[in-house]
Design a protein around this motif. Structure first.
Motif, PDB file in Angstrom:
ATOM      1  N   GLN A 126      63.975  42.613  24.442  1.00  0.00           N
ATOM      2  CA  GLN A 126      64.409  43.699  25.327  1.00  0.00           C
ATOM      3  C   GLN A 126      63.268  44.219  26.196  1.00  0.00           C
ATOM      4  O   GLN A 126      63.496  44.852  27.206  1.00  0.00           O
ATOM      5  CB  GLN A 126      64.972  44.858  24.486  1.00  0.00           C
ATOM      6  N   CYS A 127      62.041  43.948  25.768  1.00  0.00           N
ATOM      7  CA  CYS A 127      60.880  44.496  26.478  1.00  0.00           C
ATOM      8  C   CYS A 127      59.718  43.509  26.422  1.00  0.00           C
ATOM      9  O   CYS A 127      59.464  42.912  25.380  1.00  0.00           O
ATOM     10  CB  CYS A 127      60.484  45.819  25.819  1.00  0.00           C
ATOM     11  N   GLY A 128      59.047  43.333  27.547  1.00  0.00           N
ATOM     12  CA  GLY A 128      57.895  42.426  27.592  1.00  0.00           C
ATOM     13  C   GLY A 128      56.570  43.171  27.521  1.00  0.00           C
ATOM     14  O   GLY A 128      55.525  42.607  27.764  1.00  0.00           O
ATOM     15  N   MET A 129      56.638  44.465  27.202  1.00  0.00           N
ATOM     16  CA  MET A 129      55.447  45.303  27.033  1.00  0.00           C
ATOM     17  C   MET A 129      54.523  45.223  28.256  1.00  0.00           C
ATOM     18  O   MET A 129      53.353  44.904  28.139  1.00  0.00           O
ATOM     19  CB  MET A 129      54.721  44.920  25.740  1.00  0.00           C
ATOM     20  N   CYS A 130      55.081  45.489  29.434  1.00  0.00           N
ATOM     21  CA  CYS A 130      54.294  45.365  30.665  1.00  0.00           C
ATOM     22  C   CYS A 130      53.367  46.547  30.889  1.00  0.00           C
ATOM     23  O   CYS A 130      52.486  46.500  31.739  1.00  0.00           O
ATOM     24  CB  CYS A 130      55.230  45.197  31.856  1.00  0.00           C
ATOM     25  N   CYS A 133      56.824  50.967  32.506  1.00  0.00           N
ATOM     26  CA  CYS A 133      58.286  50.867  32.333  1.00  0.00           C
ATOM     27  C   CYS A 133      59.054  51.552  33.469  1.00  0.00           C
ATOM     28  O   CYS A 133      58.861  52.728  33.749  1.00  0.00           O
ATOM     29  CB  CYS A 133      58.707  51.461  30.993  1.00  0.00           C
ATOM     30  N   THR A 134      59.944  50.776  34.093  1.00  0.00           N
ATOM     31  CA  THR A 134      60.725  51.305  35.222  1.00  0.00           C
ATOM     32  C   THR A 134      62.212  50.954  35.050  1.00  0.00           C
ATOM     33  O   THR A 134      62.909  50.747  36.036  1.00  0.00           O
ATOM     34  CB  THR A 134      60.222  50.702  36.549  1.00  0.00           C
ATOM     35  N   ILE A 135      62.673  50.892  33.808  1.00  0.00           N
ATOM     36  CA  ILE A 135      64.033  50.365  33.618  1.00  0.00           C
ATOM     37  C   ILE A 135      65.130  51.262  34.182  1.00  0.00           C
ATOM     38  O   ILE A 135      66.248  50.808  34.376  1.00  0.00           O
ATOM     39  CB  ILE A 135      64.360  50.026  32.145  1.00  0.00           C
ATOM     40  N   CYS A 142      65.986  45.518  31.410  1.00  0.00           N
ATOM     41  CA  CYS A 142      64.684  45.067  31.917  1.00  0.00           C
ATOM     42  C   CYS A 142      64.787  43.650  32.487  1.00  0.00           C
ATOM     43  O   CYS A 142      64.965  42.691  31.739  1.00  0.00           O
ATOM     44  CB  CYS A 142      63.638  45.097  30.802  1.00  0.00           C
ATOM     45  N   LEU A 144      62.468  41.914  33.754  1.00  0.00           N
ATOM     46  CA  LEU A 144      61.265  41.138  33.467  1.00  0.00           C
ATOM     47  C   LEU A 144      61.497  40.170  32.302  1.00  0.00           C
ATOM     48  O   LEU A 144      61.022  39.039  32.310  1.00  0.00           O
ATOM     49  CB  LEU A 144      60.128  42.108  33.127  1.00  0.00           C
ATOM     50  N   LYS A 196      54.490  43.914  39.375  1.00  0.00           N
ATOM     51  CA  LYS A 196      53.930  44.778  38.332  1.00  0.00           C
ATOM     52  C   LYS A 196      52.416  44.848  38.457  1.00  0.00           C
ATOM     53  O   LYS A 196      51.781  43.877  38.895  1.00  0.00           O
ATOM     54  CB  LYS A 196      54.271  44.207  36.944  1.00  0.00           C
TER      55      LYS A 196
HETATM   56  S1  SF4 Z   1      59.768  47.409  32.390  1.00  0.00           S
HETATM   57 FE1  SF4 Z   1      59.925  48.573  30.456  1.00  0.00          FE
HETATM   58  S2  SF4 Z   1      61.303  47.317  29.191  1.00  0.00           S
HETATM   59 FE2  SF4 Z   1      60.528  45.968  30.846  1.00  0.00          FE
HETATM   60  S3  SF4 Z   1      58.692  44.994  30.057  1.00  0.00           S
HETATM   61 FE3  SF4 Z   1      58.017  46.825  31.103  1.00  0.00          FE
HETATM   62  S4  SF4 Z   1      57.895  48.385  29.470  1.00  0.00           S
HETATM   63 FE4  SF4 Z   1      59.175  46.728  28.699  1.00  0.00          FE
END
Ligand code: SF4
Ligand code: SF4
Length: 206
Positions: A126-130, A133-135, A142, A144, A196
């Motif tokens: 559910q999350c790529g730990m970028c 976060c802008t969901i 997400c 990504l 990103k």
């Molecule tokens: S945008 Fe949010 S949900 Fe997506 S990878 Fe980044 S932190 Fe995770």
């Protein structure tokens, strides 16, 4: 919730050269996803014993990634007889145990993704730990990690009948559109997303 899968038993055996093994399971994510809770730890114990390993003990900690070694030892004195610890948790938990114990640690699981449980359904990736976060701009989905191409500005136009053109997953951007429509926020689709800022995902800042 961290999503992991068990390594193949033959791969565990290949690296596990020590004889006296203590097995540690995790009462959180690994229990919930049935890869490192009590039933899986007991199954591992049985299989290792059949492979002529000496199992000096086992435990399922409430949360392997957040524990104290004094507490682990006080409940599991047998751990001192171990030449190696087989940890059935995510990589974070295995690293913590390695740091705390000073004993050789082998992870029995491979960590796959950061997911969750929604209405009793385990949701992978559910999350790529970028780190940025802008969901909300995507209706809470997400792109990504859920779009096969990781498109921040989608869709790619290749979906057919709501299915992704890359694999058989539902098209994430189809889902984003439907979700934004439902929330009355289709104007969010007009936002042009910059790439990103990868500096926000820097590893080991401390
Ligand atoms: S945008 Fe949010 S949900 Fe997506 S990878 Fe980044 S932190 Fe995770
Ligand atoms: S079909 Fe949808 S999920 Fe697949 S790559 Fe294109 S936009 Fe992403």
């Amino acid at each position: 919730m961290i999503i992991s899968r068990q390594k193949e038993f033959k791969d565990i055996l290949r690296v596990l050269k020590e004889q006296n093994i203590f097995i540690i399971g995790c009462g959180k994510c690994a229990t919930r996803t049935h890869v490192g809770g009590e039933p899986e730890v007991l199954d591992m114990k049985k299989r290792l014993a059949a492979a002529r390993k000496n199992i000096v003990g086992w435990t399922v900690l409430s949360s392997v990634c957040s524990t104290s070694w004094d507490e682990v030892l006080s409940f599991n004195p047998g751990i001192k007889k171990a030449d190696a610890l087989l940890v059935m948790s995510c990589g974070g938990g295995a690293s913590v145990i390695s740091m705390l114990s000073g004993i050789q640690v082998y992870p029995a699981l491979d960590t796959e993704s950061l997911g969750g449980v929604c209405r009793d359904e385990i949701m992978k990736e559910q999350c790529g730990m970028c780190g940025e976060c802008t969901i909300w701009e995507y209706g809470g989905i997400c792109p990504l990690v859920q779009c096969a191409k990781g498109l921040l500005n989608g869709p790619c136009g290749g979906a057919a009948d709501g299915k992704c053109e890359v694999d058989d997953r539902p098209c994430a951007w189809d889902g984003i559109y439907e979700k934004l429509k439902k929330m009355g926020k289709l104007e969010y689709l007009e936002i042009l997303h910059e790439p990103k800022d990868h500096s926000k995902k820097q590893r080991r800042k401390n």
